[in-house]
Design an enzyme around this catalytic site. Structure first.
Site, short mmCIF file in Angstrom:
data_model
loop_
_atom_site.label_atom_id
_atom_site.label_comp_id
_atom_site.label_asym_id
_atom_site.label_seq_id
_atom_site.Cartn_x
_atom_site.Cartn_y
_atom_site.Cartn_z
N GLY A 328 19.42 28.11 46.34
CA GLY A 328 18.80 26.48 46.09
C GLY A 328 17.59 26.83 45.16
O GLY A 328 16.90 27.72 44.44
N SER A 329 16.74 25.17 45.00
CA SER A 329 15.54 25.49 44.92
C SER A 329 14.67 26.00 45.81
O SER A 329 13.32 25.86 45.46
CB SER A 329 14.56 24.05 45.04
OG SER A 329 15.68 22.96 44.49
N THR A 330 15.07 27.08 46.81
CA THR A 330 14.22 27.49 48.07
C THR A 330 14.06 29.09 46.50
O THR A 330 13.13 29.72 47.23
CB THR A 330 14.23 28.56 49.02
OG1 THR A 330 15.65 29.09 49.16
CG2 THR A 330 14.71 27.67 49.98
#
Length: 638
Positions: A328-330
């Protein structure tokens, strides 16, 4: 009329002499063969038969070594040994096994679980001498059986060392467990040419540190030369070679931190890995749910094994090193680092973020409905603008993304000293060609690159890989190999062997680029998606929330309440602190936990608070997040 017989004395004498000579030669030949055989046995084969004769008189009895003790960084014992008696049966020496066990029940307490475990050991172990029917007998039970042992040929008492894990489930995946040696273990030991060192040993490390440091923990088997009589009874001990105890291990783990984190997860599934970025030492490695390693020490019974092995929650899966999830956005801070190092035009520009990105006739939506309006590079990290990173991925291209990410060990094992680490999936055109057989599926489409930019698509990494990459960024590009064991100690001499923190590599990153990404991650904690969770922190930290999609919504609006629990998004969070000179970096995922700040970030906040300030958090609430937090996440994204 009778016939006259003519006698030939001379001829008969000659024939007799011939027969006599043949008989004498035959006798001499037989004596010659007999003498040659005696010479062969008494002279040529003397040493061999002397050894066999001695073996008939002398028996070598193995003495298993004491297994090494495992402690955490503060000296807390995580695995140790204790001595107890077991009641063991040699099936080949027992005429009627069922009758014998039934009779034994009148002397010692043999439960149905003991019977199931004994049957399982029988099925799994072919090359056995004795099998335990009861372990850890009381003094009273030992005395009762000893008084009636003559009634049970093939059954005997044995004093053995048992492994114990005092904290039960805490740290079960990183510590591991020991189990009875099976045929596969024997094959591996023979291939490694160490089988002789396991004579008399019944157990071996099966998981975690118990497995990866088996050679050091096991020690060196000793032997006794025992003289025996014709009945096979020991007469006296002729010589004794003492066993050498295995080495004690001190882990880099802080077990109080580990226990606190596991408590924060509660009944939720997921993982957290915390690393000291300056050494690579792992401070905590959590995989939930866990299991009690003590179940395996005596040989786990079929009912308990079936419960663990068939559970939908997969408690035996070490999610920290074997669970592969979309990041994801990590993933965005690493995408940002790659863009700066490649000096892409977009990093110097401000774009308009309407809440979606159209590419190739397909609309890619942002997690923030309506978008953020004007969006710069620095704000894109803090506010987690999908639209910005969609464009960044297209401008960078899949080949450049894959090349940069591979330097951070995405798509390959980190080399942590635990068995079974998975490599994750770092997608590229080459990977896709090798992954799929259908030529139509082997082609890389430019639209697939768009999703890669926000950590979706084919991306799949382990929490260990995410924590390792975060620690590398926190350490300003200096990467260390993650490791669980800090020192090995010889219990006899007290000599310590330090597991030296060795840098794997130093990234050729520009310092100003590193600081720019870290400033964006600091913004996550102050004005961005993690601000609500980290409000009032006594330290400056850098982090990034992430929400990993489990299944495609096909353009529909996500509503967690209308989706089955196991199909809901995974909640991610990565962080390090203090951001100017970090002493801890972590990655946490809560499976099906929803938004990154909803489930994962609160756990990370408690970890950083405890590690940096000593503040012990209260027990976790019954619900993973408040309604207010959920509303904030709807507004600010993931």
């Amino acid at each position: 009329m009778s016939k006259n017989v003519v006698l030939n004395p001379k001829g008969e004498r000659f024939a007799f002499q011939i027969r006599l000579i043949v008989a004498v030669l035959f006798i001499f030949a037989m004596f010659g063969i007999l003498f040659a055989r005696f010479f062969w046995l008494q002279v040529v084969e003397h040493d061999r038969y002397l050894t066999l004769a001695e073996q008939n008189r002398i028996s070598l009895v193995p003495i298993p070594p004491s297994r090494g003790i495992i402690r955490d960084r503060n000296g807390v014992i995580l695995a140790h040994n204790f001595s107890a008696y077991t009641l063991e049966i040699t099936p080949s020496k027992v005429a009627n096994l069922d009758e014998t066990i039934a009779s034994l029940k009148g002397i010692v307490d043999i439960t149905p679980r003991d019977r199931r475990r004994f049957k399982k050991l029988q099925d799994e172990t072919k090359d056995f001498e004795t099998l335990p029917i009861r372990t850890r007998l009381s003094d009273e039970e030992v005395a009762r059986f000893a008084a009636q042992s003559y009634l049970f040929p093939g059954v005997e008492l044995k004093a053995r060392l048992f492994r114990q894990y005092p904290l039960g489930e805490v740290g079960s995946h990183l510590i591991g467990y020991i189990g009875r040696i099976n045929d596969r273990d024997i094959k591996d030991l023979k291939e490694d040419e160490v089988y002789a060192n396991y004579r008399g040993t019944d157990y071996i490390g099966k998981l975690g540190v118990e497995s990866s440091y088996e050679k050091q923990l096991h020690g060196q088997t000793g032997f006794e030369q025992v003289e025996i009589d014709s009945g096979g009874r020991a007469v006296r001990t002729l010589k004794r070679t003492a066993p050498q105890s295995g080495k004690d291990l001190t882990l880099s783990i802080d077990i109080k931190l580990q226990e606190m984190i596991e408590k924060q997860f509660g009944d939720r599934r997921g993982s957290l890995v915390a690393i000291d970025p300056q050494t690579g030492g792992i401070l905590a490695l959590v995989s939930k749910p866990g299991f009690d390693p003590n179940l395996f020490v005596d040989g786990i019974d079929p009912v308990s094994w079936n419960e663990l092995n068939t559970s939908i929650d997969k408690p035996l899966l070490n999610r920290a090193i074997r669970g592969e999830y979309p990041p994801g956005s990590t993933y965005k801070p690493f995408m940002a680092m790659a863009a700066l190092e490649q000096n892409l035009p977009l990093v110097h520009q401000t774009i308009s973020d309407p809440g979606y990105f159209v590419y190739g006739g397909h609309r890619f939506n942002d997690s923030k409905k309506g978008g953020y309006g004007s969006m710069s590079f620095d704000r894109s990290i803090a506010l987690s603008s999908d639209t910005y990173f969609y464009q960044l991925a297209v401008q960078m291209g899949i080949d450049n993304i894959a090349k940069f990410m591979s330097t951070l060990d995405f798509g390959s094992p980190t080399g942590v000293d635990l068995p079974g680490e998975r490599p994750g999936i770092l997608p590229s055109p080459e990977w896709k060609k090798s992954r799929f057989k259908n030529p139509a599926q082997q082609k890389w489409y430019s639209g697939e690159t768009v999703s890669i930019g926000i950590g979706q698509g084919y991306n799949a990494f382990t929490p260990m890989q995410m924590a390792h990459a975060t620690a590398t960024l926190a350490n300003r590009g200096l990467a260390f190999r993650p490791h669980v064991v800090a020192t090995l100690t010889d219990p006899r001499s007290g000599e310590k062997t330090l597991v030296e923190p060795k840098p794997l590599k130093a990234m050729d990153w520009k310092p100003e680029n590193i600081e720019r990404v870290i400033r964006g991650m600091e913004g996550v904690m102050t004005i961005g998606t993690g601000a609500n969770v980290f409000r009032g922190a006594q330290y400056v930290s850098a982090g990034k929330t992430g929400t990993a999609q489990v299944y495609s919504l096909k353009g529909a609006k996500y509503n967690a309440h209308s989706v089955k629990e196991r199909l809901r998004d995974h909640s991610w969070f990565i962080a390090f602190a203090p951001s100017n000179k970090p002493t801890i970096a972590l990655a946490v995922i809560v499976e099906n936990g929803g938004f990154g700040a909803q489930a994962a970030a609160p756990i990370a906040r408690k970890v950083l608070d405890y590690y940096l300030t000593g503040k012990m958090p209260e027990d976790p609430p019954s619900k993973p997040a408040s309604a207010a937090t959920a509303i904030v996440e709807e507004i600010t994204g993931d």
